[in-house]
Design an enzyme around this catalytic site. Structure first.
Site, PDB file in Angstrom:
ATOM      1  N   ASP A  44       0.839  -1.204   0.000  1.00  0.00           N
ATOM      2  CA  ASP A  44       0.000   0.000   0.000  1.00  0.00           C
ATOM      3  C   ASP A  44       0.875   1.255   0.000  1.00  0.00           C
ATOM      4  O   ASP A  44       0.633   2.200   0.749  1.00  0.00           O
ATOM      5  CB  ASP A  44      -0.940  -0.001   1.204  1.00  0.00           C
ATOM      6  CG  ASP A  44      -2.086   0.993   1.042  1.00  0.00           C
ATOM      7  OD1 ASP A  44      -2.365   1.398  -0.109  1.00  0.00           O
ATOM      8  OD2 ASP A  44      -2.706   1.369   2.050  1.00  0.00           O
ATOM      9  N   LEU A  45       1.885   1.252  -0.850  1.00  0.00           N
ATOM     10  CA  LEU A  45       2.762   2.415  -0.954  1.00  0.00           C
ATOM     11  C   LEU A  45       2.036   3.518  -1.711  1.00  0.00           C
ATOM     12  O   LEU A  45       1.599   3.328  -2.846  1.00  0.00           O
ATOM     13  CB  LEU A  45       4.050   2.036  -1.688  1.00  0.00           C
ATOM     14  CG  LEU A  45       5.132   3.119  -1.710  1.00  0.00           C
ATOM     15  CD1 LEU A  45       5.745   3.295  -0.332  1.00  0.00           C
ATOM     16  CD2 LEU A  45       6.204   2.774  -2.739  1.00  0.00           C
TER      17      LEU A  45
END
Length: 551
Positions: free
Chosen positions: A358-359
């Site tokens: 979930d960058l």
């Protein structure tokens, strides 16, 4: 005078008979005629198509109750024709019949000689083809509609409620059977609003394909309906819709399931056996905090709570039109390099390989010296040293940043994080977010614009106007496009990315087309295709986009 062939007369009479059926007055939302082949009006294919459209209408008229799904065939190869008709899951039998009665003559009028076509109304969809279309997930062509009203307050909270709602409805629709894959529900949105949602697949799809189709459709929300109070994304195999008013039949209403509660009992200590395929648990987060050595905290922050009070989220600097001018290129380049080295540590230098999953901009914290800190490891997963890929049945993350193999099939690896990094890099360069990219008077997403600018040798158009242009910016654009390539194997590793960013003497390979690009469509063309609805609050077809090939 030469009399027309008997088959042509039958076709004309049958279509006139269909057209004579009383219409319910609705206009089609969209249609598409494939250019892959035509038929002649007096040929066998025309006769089979006429018989098939007549059978679809007859099947709907013969059904007083049912699920509104019909898949029929007529004729033999090479002139066989296959058709799928699907009514919206909350539509009654009478409205379903009325919609299909209108669809059959209208699709013949819109696509008079094409061997493959599709038409969508508010209440139903009808398509036919000379190829097999049964039990096949197809996400192209597609169109979307958006509510003209914006969400003005608590946008992030609204988006989170929307995501939770659509994910919950997706889970319920996927678990449907071969006659019905459909779910509706609501959730409480900010400012005392109620958000209503609907998702549906053609029920001939497998659970996996239905899930993949809905994930792809939901992933289009940032492009079609960002900060809008409602919207709709429609593809041949599935569709989604949400609004802040009840738009579906109350008799079909089902409350969405409550989100799972976090366990209150202490979690067991992490071990090397960290495989949780198909599940997302908190064990990844606990293991991450324990396995990162203290020396790594210069690049990463696992103990987020102690630094959040003094840090600023990176997205704040780039969303605000005034504050986004504060970071000059030197500072932005420092941020890019810090994030790259942080991911490199996660992927290669940590005792266990860590996939963040979930960058995004809001998960990068900046300290007083503008040093980036990767945060929020709630969705992170741990790999063994020799492990290269894993899969999950529940895709988590943020739409727009997720790699195509993850969105479509649940496969994730270090290359999934590389894709997210590429999106983030292009955001930093352009000063615009992937979810609300704007390019003058055209509708286009950030990846599509970046790729078009690169292909047309106008990469300067992508760069934030407040930045001084230099060779290092152009190199970063090149690296960003390498990271967001559609084919996973073509993307570089983070080790290669760090090398590319730090050494300007290294030659870079040419990038290929990114994933999830949207074509550039002038707003004037979009406005001319807007659908006038009976309520000012309803979503209108502000951006009807059709792609002839699946992505």
């Amino acid at each position: 005078m030469i009399a027309p062939p008997r088959s042509a007369v039958l076709l004309l009479l049958s279509l006139l008979a269909l057209a004579a059926v009383p219409a319910h007055g609705a206009a089609p939302l969209s249609h598409y005629c494939w250019l892959t082949g035509n038929f002649t009006a007096n040929g066998t294919y025309a006769t089979n198509l006429n018989a098939l459209l007549t059978s679809v209408v007859a099947s709907a008229n013969a059904t007083s109750v049912g699920y509104g799904f019909y898949n029929l065939s007529a004729g033999k190869s090479p002139d066989a024709v296959n058709a799928i008709a699907l009514c919206r899951g909350d539509v009654g039998a009478a409205d379903c019949r009325s919609c299909l009665n209108d669809s059959a003559p209208e699709i013949a009028r819109q696509c008079p000689v094409q061997k493959e076509a599709i038409i969508w109304y508010d209440n139903c969809m009808l398509r036919y083809s000379n190829r097999s279309i049964f039990r096949a997930m197809e996400v192209s062509p597609f169109f979307y509609m958006s509510n003209p009203s914006n969400v003005t307050n608590n946008v992030d909270q609204f988006n989170q409620v929307l995501r939770n709602l659509t994910d919950g409805l997706r889970d319920r629709a996927v678990s449907g059977n071969s006659t019905r894959k459909f779910a509706v529900g609501n959730a409480t949105a900010p400012n005392f609003q109620t958000l209503f949602g609907l998702v549906q697949c053609t029920p001939d799809l497998s659970q996996q394909d239905c899930d993949g189709c809905l994930v792809r459709a939901i992933a289009q929300i940032p492009q079609c309906c960002n900060q809008k109070q409602g919207g709709r994304v429609v593809v041949p195999s599935c569709n989604i819709m949400f609004e802040v008013y009840p738009f579906f039949d109350a008799s079909a209403y089902e409350s969405p399931p409550s989100p799972p509660q976090s366990p209150v009992s202490p979690l067991p200590p992490p071990t090397n056996n960290t495989s949780t395929k198909g599940k997302d648990t908190n064990s990844g987060r606990i293991a991450l905090i324990i396995t990162i050595p203290a020396v790594g905290l210069a690049l990463l922050i696992a103990g987020i709570l102690c630094i959040c009070l003094r840090s600023r989220r990176m997205k704040t600097n780039f969303e605000d039109p005034v504050r986004r001018r504060q970071p000059d290129w030197e500072r932005r380049q420092k941020i890019i390099g810090g994030i790259a080295r942080g991911l490199l540590y996660l992927h290669e230098d940590s005792r266990l390989r860590i996939i963040h999953r979930d960058l995004k901009a809001s998960n990068i914290l900046l300290d007083a010296e503008m040093n980036p800190k990767i945060s929020d490891f709630g969705t992170a997963r741990l790999f063994e040293v020799d492990q290269t890929q894993d899969a999950t049945s529940r895709v988590v993350g943020t739409y727009g940043y997720m790699a195509p193999e993850y969105v479509m099939h649940g496969f994730f690896s270090v290359k999934s994080d590389v894709f997210s990094f590429g999106v983030l890099l292009l955001e930093i360069i352009s000063g615009q977010k992937i979810s609300c990219f704007r390019n003058g008077d055209t509708t286009e997403n950030l990846l599509g614009y970046a790729w078009r600018s690169w292909r047309e040798e106008t990469p300067l158009n992508l760069i934030d106007p407040s930045l001084a242009v230099g060779s290092s910016i152009l190199r970063c654009i090149h690296v960003g496009l390498l990271c967001v390539q559609e084919v996973e194997a073509n993307r570089p590793t983070m080790g290669a990315v760090v090398s590319m960013l730090s050494s300007h003497s290294t030659a870079l390979p040419l990038p290929s087309q990114p994933a999830f690009i949207l074509p550039s469509i002038p707003q004037s063309d979009i406005a001319s295709r807007a659908v006038v609805t009976h309520s000012n609050k309803e979503s209108v077809n502000e951006a009807s986009i059709t792609e002839p090939y699946p992505r």
